[in-house]
Design an enzyme around this catalytic site. Structure first.
Site, short mmCIF file in Angstrom:
data_model
loop_
_atom_site.label_atom_id
_atom_site.label_comp_id
_atom_site.label_asym_id
_atom_site.label_seq_id
_atom_site.Cartn_x
_atom_site.Cartn_y
_atom_site.Cartn_z
N LYS A 1 0.86 -1.20 0.00
CA LYS A 1 0.00 0.00 0.00
C LYS A 1 0.88 1.24 0.00
CE LYS A 1 -4.51 1.11 0.49
NZ LYS A 1 -5.56 0.56 -0.41
N ARG B 1 27.00 32.70 -14.30
CA ARG B 1 25.55 32.61 -14.50
C ARG B 1 24.81 32.56 -13.17
NH1 ARG B 1 24.90 26.20 -16.35
NH2 ARG B 1 26.21 25.39 -14.67
N THR C 1 -4.61 -4.86 1.32
CA THR C 1 -3.84 -3.62 1.39
C THR C 1 -4.58 -2.57 2.22
OG1 THR C 1 -4.74 -2.69 -0.67
CG2 THR C 1 -2.78 -4.09 -0.83
#
Length: 285
Positions: A15, A180, A65
């Protein structure tokens, strides 16, 4: 595709996206930890007992699950700590103890961080953007793997980043850049020389956060590759408990709208595609 440190699995299931928040509403969380503990959890289990579900549709030994989701959310009330690695170990060990048909379990968690408005405040706001992560695999013999990480660094440096001297041919349009503004995303994951070192009550992740920011802020670089190498090398140098580290960066440097020399510029979010740069470093190699 999910991977397991213990090797290839014929089948596994579980799950994911199990969201849980544990709140100490009176503010009296133990050991000066935050009253807010939030996590997004993935649990995966494997074992021969689950093969009939795949082969014949026989669910005799199958754990739903939905039950896994309920287990994670309810058992979080019985976990009093704030260490993500220890939380994954707590859930994995308890799950193995409850269900004898499970041969092994892998629990992964990513924190959902909140920070207080001010010291001792009862008001909180989402924090980040980077988030801690942890993954632990357990089987009947004990711990198979523990890995930790920090994902989602978003960092901007106004200057001091260069990129020049690369191969130039008929496909090259990128200009050489000597100074930069750099916008970089970074994810890290690391493993430990000794599994017990993983349970540091947040000390190791805190140290790594500090190193990442320090290197990005202070290092004048010739490439993003050089930044992530300097970061990984410094982490191995300063944190002896770590045996291996994986760094992955994205170059998300903003597109230029207008620049006036190196003093002023206007930019916008970078368009895809983006550069992806990875590095793995191991202690002693």
């Amino acid at each position: 595709m999910e991977q397991f440190a213990s090797g290839w699995k014929q089948n596994y299931y579980g799950k994911g996206d199990v969201i849980v928040y544990r709140l100490n509403r009176d503010g009296a969380a133990p050991n000066n930890q935050s009253p807010v503990f939030g996590a997004n959890v993935l649990i995966l289990i494997y074992g021969d007992a689950f093969w009939p579900t795949y082969a014949t549709g026989d669910n005799t030994d199958l754990i739903a699950t939905d039950s896994m989701k309920n287990f994670i959310q309810r058992e979080t009330a019985n976990y009093s700590g704030s260490d993500l690695e220890d939380y994954c170990r707590f859930l994995g060990a308890k799950f193995l103890g409850l269900y004898p048909q499970v041969e092994g379990v892998q629990v992964s968690a990513t924190e959902i961080p909140y920070s207080p408005f001010s010291e001792a405040s009862k008001a909180f706001t989402p924090s980040g953007p980077e988030r801690l992560s942890a993954r632990i695999e357990l089987n009947r013999a004990g711990v198979v793997e523990i890995a930790s990480g920090i994902r989602g660094f978003r960092m901007l440096r106004l200057g001091g980043s260069a990129f020049y001297g690369f191969v130039r041919d008929q496909y090259t349009t990128l200009p050489e850049i000597h100074n930069r503004p750099l916008h970089m995303w970074l994810d890290l994951e690391w493993q430990y020389s000794n599994p017990e070192s993983a349970f540091s009550a947040g000390r190791i992740p805190c140290a790594i956060r500090s190193i990442v920011r320090q290197v990005f802020e202070s290092f004048e670089s010739g490439s993003i590759q050089q930044i992530i190498y300097q970061t990984g090398a410094k982490i191995l140098e300063e944190i002896p408990e770590i045996s291996e580290i994986h760094l992955e960066a994205n170059n998300r440097t903003w597109d230029t709208i207008v620049e006036r020399g190196e003093e002023l510029g206007v930019y916008t979010d970078a368009r895809p595609p983006y550069g992806c740069l990875g590095l793995r470093l191991r202690r002693g190699s």
